[in-house]
Motif scaffolding. Structure first.
Motif, PDB file in Angstrom:
ATOM      1  N   GLN A   1       0.854  -1.178   0.000  1.00 55.08           N
ATOM      2  CA  GLN A   1       0.000   0.000   0.000  1.00 55.08           C
ATOM      3  C   GLN A   1       0.890   1.228   0.000  1.00 55.08           C
ATOM      4  O   GLN A   1       1.982   1.208   0.563  1.00 55.08           O
ATOM      5  N   THR A   2       0.412   2.287  -0.597  1.00 56.85           N
ATOM      6  CA  THR A   2       1.163   3.530  -0.625  1.00 56.85           C
ATOM      7  C   THR A   2       0.309   4.610   0.020  1.00 56.85           C
ATOM      8  O   THR A   2      -0.907   4.646  -0.187  1.00 56.85           O
ATOM      9  N   PHE A   3       0.954   5.473   0.794  1.00 59.68           N
ATOM     10  CA  PHE A   3       0.265   6.556   1.464  1.00 59.68           C
ATOM     11  C   PHE A   3       1.008   7.847   1.181  1.00 59.68           C
ATOM     12  O   PHE A   3       2.234   7.846   1.071  1.00 59.68           O
ATOM     13  N   LYS A   4       0.276   8.924   1.059  1.00 56.38           N
ATOM     14  CA  LYS A   4       0.914  10.222   0.835  1.00 56.38           C
ATOM     15  C   LYS A   4       0.680  11.070   2.079  1.00 56.38           C
ATOM     16  O   LYS A   4      -0.457  11.291   2.492  1.00 56.38           O
ATOM     17  N   ILE A   5       1.794  11.532   2.649  1.00 58.78           N
ATOM     18  CA  ILE A   5       1.730  12.410   3.810  1.00 58.78           C
ATOM     19  C   ILE A   5       2.529  13.649   3.464  1.00 58.78           C
ATOM     20  O   ILE A   5       3.705  13.551   3.109  1.00 58.78           O
ATOM     21  N   GLU A   6       1.914  14.807   3.569  1.00 53.08           N
ATOM     22  CA  GLU A   6       2.615  16.036   3.247  1.00 53.08           C
ATOM     23  C   GLU A   6       3.377  16.540   4.463  1.00 53.08           C
ATOM     24  O   GLU A   6       2.945  16.347   5.600  1.00 53.08           O
TER      25      GLU A   6
ATOM     26  N   ASN B   1      -0.090  10.086  10.731  1.00 48.01           N
ATOM     27  CA  ASN B   1      -0.140  11.481  11.157  1.00 48.01           C
ATOM     28  C   ASN B   1       0.588  11.673  12.482  1.00 48.01           C
ATOM     29  O   ASN B   1       1.232  12.695  12.698  1.00 48.01           O
TER      30      ASN B   1
ATOM     31  N   LYS C   1       4.297  11.975  11.822  1.00 48.78           N
ATOM     32  CA  LYS C   1       4.650  13.308  11.341  1.00 48.78           C
ATOM     33  C   LYS C   1       4.720  14.300  12.510  1.00 48.78           C
ATOM     34  O   LYS C   1       5.695  15.041  12.643  1.00 48.78           O
TER      35      LYS C   1
END
Length: 153
Positions: free
Chosen positions: A4-9, A121, A124
């Motif tokens: 799975q791929t996740f995008k976290i800015e 989250n 981060k």
């Protein structure tokens, strides 16, 4: 194995801040953060695990170690990796996915699905705090060293 791929800015800035720290310090900051933030998945997985004999519930951990077999099957993708789940006994996999003799009783996957965004989250947010603490520790260490050198003269 499905990925799975996740995008976290905001991680690029944190990565840059980590690169300013000494390598060992950056590694320790990452390990501390990942272990701390992986705890909700571990706790839910343990809670979801069936109460059969064999200690499946008690084997749940957040750590950096894999068994010899797990290491041979795992492709290392980063300098710092943390693993969450039951110990290396085959019972964990058999219970999670089932087999010809028993139905699947998923425990880790539901824990992951329920907590993944909270954990990402949290990584981060926590990483920013851990980097600041590491910077403060390094500054205090430098001050002590400077005072020690000044006192020696």
């Amino acid at each position: 194995m499905a990925r799975q791929t996740f995008k976290i800015e905001g991680l690029a800035e944190l990565d840059e801040a980590l690169s300013e720290l000494p390598k060992a310090t950056a590694r320790n900051v990452l390990l501390r953060t990942l272990k701390e933030q992986g705890e909700p998945i571990r706790a839910d997985g343990e809670r979801n695990a069936p109460r059969d004999e064999g200690g499946l519930k008690a084997s749940y951990t957040v750590g950096t170690k894999l068994s010899r077999r797990q290491k041979s099957m795992n492709r290392k993708e980063s300098d710092v990796e943390v693993y969450i789940g039951p110990g290396p006994a085959a019972k964990g996999v058999q219970t999670e996915f089932g087999n010809a003799h028993q139905a699947a009783q998923p425990h880790l996957r539901p824990a992951f699905d329920a907590n993944v965004m909270k954990v990402l989250n949290g990584i981060k947010d926590s990483l920013a705090g851990q980097i600041d603490k590491a910077r403060q520790r390094l500054a205090r260490k430098a001050e002590r060293l400077a005072a020690k050198i000044a006192a020696g003269k």
